[in-house]
Design an enzyme around this catalytic site. Structure first.
Site, PDB file in Angstrom:
ATOM      1  N   HIS A   1      -1.453  -6.707  -5.803  1.00 27.60           N
ATOM      2  CA  HIS A   1      -1.686  -7.202  -7.161  1.00 27.60           C
ATOM      3  C   HIS A   1      -0.387  -7.590  -7.866  1.00 27.60           C
ATOM      4  O   HIS A   1       0.710  -7.151  -7.494  1.00 27.60           O
ATOM      5  CB  HIS A   1      -2.390  -6.119  -7.990  1.00 27.60           C
ATOM      6  CG  HIS A   1      -1.574  -4.868  -8.125  1.00 27.60           C
ATOM      7  ND1 HIS A   1      -0.549  -4.731  -9.046  1.00 27.60           N
ATOM      8  CD2 HIS A   1      -1.610  -3.704  -7.436  1.00 27.60           C
ATOM      9  CE1 HIS A   1       0.005  -3.543  -8.925  1.00 27.60           C
ATOM     10  NE2 HIS A   1      -0.609  -2.895  -7.952  1.00 27.60           N
TER      11      HIS A   1
ATOM     12  N   GLU B   1      -5.751   2.304  -5.000  1.00 25.42           N
ATOM     13  CA  GLU B   1      -4.441   2.830  -4.643  1.00 25.42           C
ATOM     14  C   GLU B   1      -4.433   4.354  -4.540  1.00 25.42           C
ATOM     15  O   GLU B   1      -5.311   5.050  -5.068  1.00 25.42           O
ATOM     16  CB  GLU B   1      -3.400   2.354  -5.675  1.00 25.42           C
ATOM     17  CG  GLU B   1      -1.954   2.748  -5.393  1.00 25.42           C
ATOM     18  CD  GLU B   1      -1.419   2.241  -4.054  1.00 25.42           C
ATOM     19  OE1 GLU B   1      -1.972   2.630  -3.007  1.00 25.42           O
ATOM     20  OE2 GLU B   1      -0.422   1.485  -4.055  1.00 25.42           O
TER      21      GLU B   1
END
Length: 210
Positions: free
Chosen positions: A12, A85
């Site tokens: 990202h 994550e």
């Protein structure tokens, strides 16, 4: 001849916590303006790729990155919580230099040995990510797949696919908005017939904050 399966592993775009080196992990921290620009640049780098499927973590920064890459293609990314994550647990929001004792140094020296209080370790992350990764690759054999997620998630997937020693974890550069192309000729044969390369940008110093 087996048709190659190509996965594009994208990290990202930048958040304010990335910029300040604070560990955001599984928290849903949004991208900043620079992160939006990085996601758009990743999209530019992949503009010529016709994706057959797209997946993203359940965190907004990964979803927004996928949307920037997919653009007006009409393809929507499927959200998978397993691709979120690593959780830093009680240490979310801290910088590695603020972790107690010598944990910050151990995280750089031997990251697989660190378990975060109230959170996860890399072996735990691997155990939730890899089954999803294998399912995606098997379900889309011979196709082009976008996976927009996070730095540590991408490292774990790449190490697994290549059959690499886990100690190479920090050798895999993961700039915000970075794209890795992973090509597999057999989704179950770790390292055999598998290749990878950086698509965008050129490797830079990686960030420990996920």
């Amino acid at each position: 001849m087996t048709q190659a399966t190509t996965l594009y592993l994208v990290r990202h775009g930048e958040t304010e916590w990335n910029a300040s080196e604070r560990c955001q992990g599984s928290l849903d921290i949004p991208m900043n303006d620079n992160g939006v620009r990085q996601a758009q640049l990743a999209g530019d780098a992949l503009r010529g790729v016709a994706f057959d499927a797209a997946y993203t973590s359940s965190l907004g920064r990964a979803q927004q990155t996928a949307a920037a890459i997919l653009g007006s293609s009409g393809l929507a990314a499927v959200q998978l919580p397993a691709l979120s994550e690593l959780s830093y647990g009680d240490w979310h929001g801290l910088r590695p230099a603020e972790w107690p004792n010598d944990t910050g140094a151990r995280w750089r020296r031997d990251p697989w040995s660190v378990a975060f209080p109230g959170g996860e370790s890399l072996p735990v992350l691997r155990d939730r990510v890899i089954p999803e990764f294998r399912r995606i690759a098997a379900n889309h054999a011979g196709q082009r797949i976008l996976i927009a997620s996070h730095g540590h998630v991408n490292r774990v997937m790449l190490i697994h696919a290549m059959g690499s020693d886990p100690s190479m974890f920090w050798e895999i550069e993961q700039a915000n908005g970075g794209v890795i192309e992973l090509t597999l000729t057999d989704v179950d044969a770790q390292g055999e017939g598998a290749t990878w390369r950086y698509v965008f940008p050129k490797p830079e110093t990686n960030a420990a904050a996920g």
